[in-house]
Design an enzyme around this catalytic site. Structure first.
Site, PDB file in Angstrom:
ATOM      1  CG  HIS A  98      -1.646   1.303   1.414  1.00 55.50           C
ATOM      2  ND1 HIS A  98      -2.850   1.592   0.781  1.00 55.50           N
ATOM      3  CD2 HIS A  98      -1.344   2.411   2.149  1.00 55.50           C
ATOM      4  CE1 HIS A  98      -3.247   2.807   1.122  1.00 55.50           C
ATOM      5  NE2 HIS A  98      -2.360   3.324   1.954  1.00 55.50           N
ATOM      6  CD  GLU A  99       2.115   3.377   3.670  1.00 53.80           C
ATOM      7  OE1 GLU A  99       2.289   4.481   3.103  1.00 53.80           O
ATOM      8  OE2 GLU A  99       1.153   3.171   4.430  1.00 53.80           O
ATOM      9  CG  HIS A 102       0.645   6.416  -0.624  1.00 54.92           C
ATOM     10  ND1 HIS A 102      -0.534   6.961  -1.078  1.00 54.92           N
ATOM     11  CD2 HIS A 102       0.354   5.838   0.578  1.00 54.92           C
ATOM     12  CE1 HIS A 102      -1.499   6.732  -0.206  1.00 54.92           C
ATOM     13  NE2 HIS A 102      -0.988   6.042   0.804  1.00 54.92           N
ATOM     14  CG  HIS A 106       5.869  11.377  -5.479  1.00 60.81           C
ATOM     15  ND1 HIS A 106       6.715  11.578  -4.414  1.00 60.81           N
ATOM     16  CD2 HIS A 106       5.894  12.555  -6.156  1.00 60.81           C
ATOM     17  CE1 HIS A 106       7.204  12.793  -4.445  1.00 60.81           C
ATOM     18  NE2 HIS A 106       6.731  13.403  -5.506  1.00 60.81           N
TER      19      HIS A 106
END
Length: 225
Positions: A98-99, A102, A106
């Site tokens: 999940h991280e 991100h 980006h």
């Protein structure tokens, strides 16, 4: 004493928020006891997913604490809590990926993430001063201060609303890539969904409380019951 219907909704949302916090911890702990069949640790899953998306320069770093996982857009680093970093469980791999979602957002300049980054400096200031202005406006019956407090509080609410699609999109990216890359089997996808959905619910509850509170402040400001 009768409560206004909006007050009842705020109380319900607050209870939902508390329940969501307990649920995310309970769900994380439950699936932390289930070893992922691939045997990958959270670190290994994050590293492989980053590399497969060309993000070789984004480090994956362990940090102390539990559920402290996050992506740092300034340092361009994925930071994972130690249980997630080192363990080979459904919870660890889910949170780690999940991280990374991100980090991928980006890279591709996902519009809602870009908007959140641009809003952050303003929101960081607004969220600190809004409560002071609202309290002063109520105590001293200064309409101008109350109105200004509402404006600043609106910025914080907007930030939370923008955060929702950012979090859901990161989870969707993670789930799709985890299956495509073979990090999890189709049977394990249910556990991954439960972990990620539980975490998303905390953002939904927080945004709902803030939105209902904003509506209440606006109603008070306009003297509408």
């Amino acid at each position: 004493m009768l409560f206004h219907p909006l007050d009842v909704l705020i109380i319900v949302a607050f209870i939902l928020s508390i329940w969501a916090q307990f649920r995310v911890k309970g769900t994380f702990n439950k699936w932390s006891e289930v070893t992922v069949q691939s045997g990958m640790t959270g670190y290994e899953a994050a590293r492989r997913m980053l590399d497969s998306n060309g993000l070789y320069d984004v480090p994956v770093e362990p940090i102390p604490g539990a559920l402290t996982d996050h992506y740092d857009p300034i340092a361009r680093a994925v930071r994972l809590s130690e249980p997630v970093y080192y363990e080979s469980t459904i919870s660890a791999v889910s949170v780690a990926c999940h991280e990374v979602g991100h980090a991928i957002q980006h890279k591709v300049n996902y519009p809602m993430l870009v908007a959140r980054h641009r809003m952050f400096p303003v929101v960081n200031f607004a969220s600190g001063i809004a409560p002071l202005l609202l309290i002063a406006g109520f105590l001293f019956q200064w309409t101008g201060l109350l109105g200004l407090g509402i404006i600043f509080f609106s910025a914080a609410v907007a930030f939370q609303l923008v955060t929702l699609p950012v979090e859901f999109n990161a989870s969707n990216r993670a789930r799709d890539l985890m299956v495509a890359e073979g990090f999890i089997t189709n049977d394990e996808e249910r556990g991954v969904a439960k972990v990620l959905n539980a975490a998303a619910l905390t953002y939904v509850a927080a945004a709902l409380i803030s939105l209902l509170s904003l509506i209440k402040y606006i109603m008070i400001f306009t003297n509408r019951d």
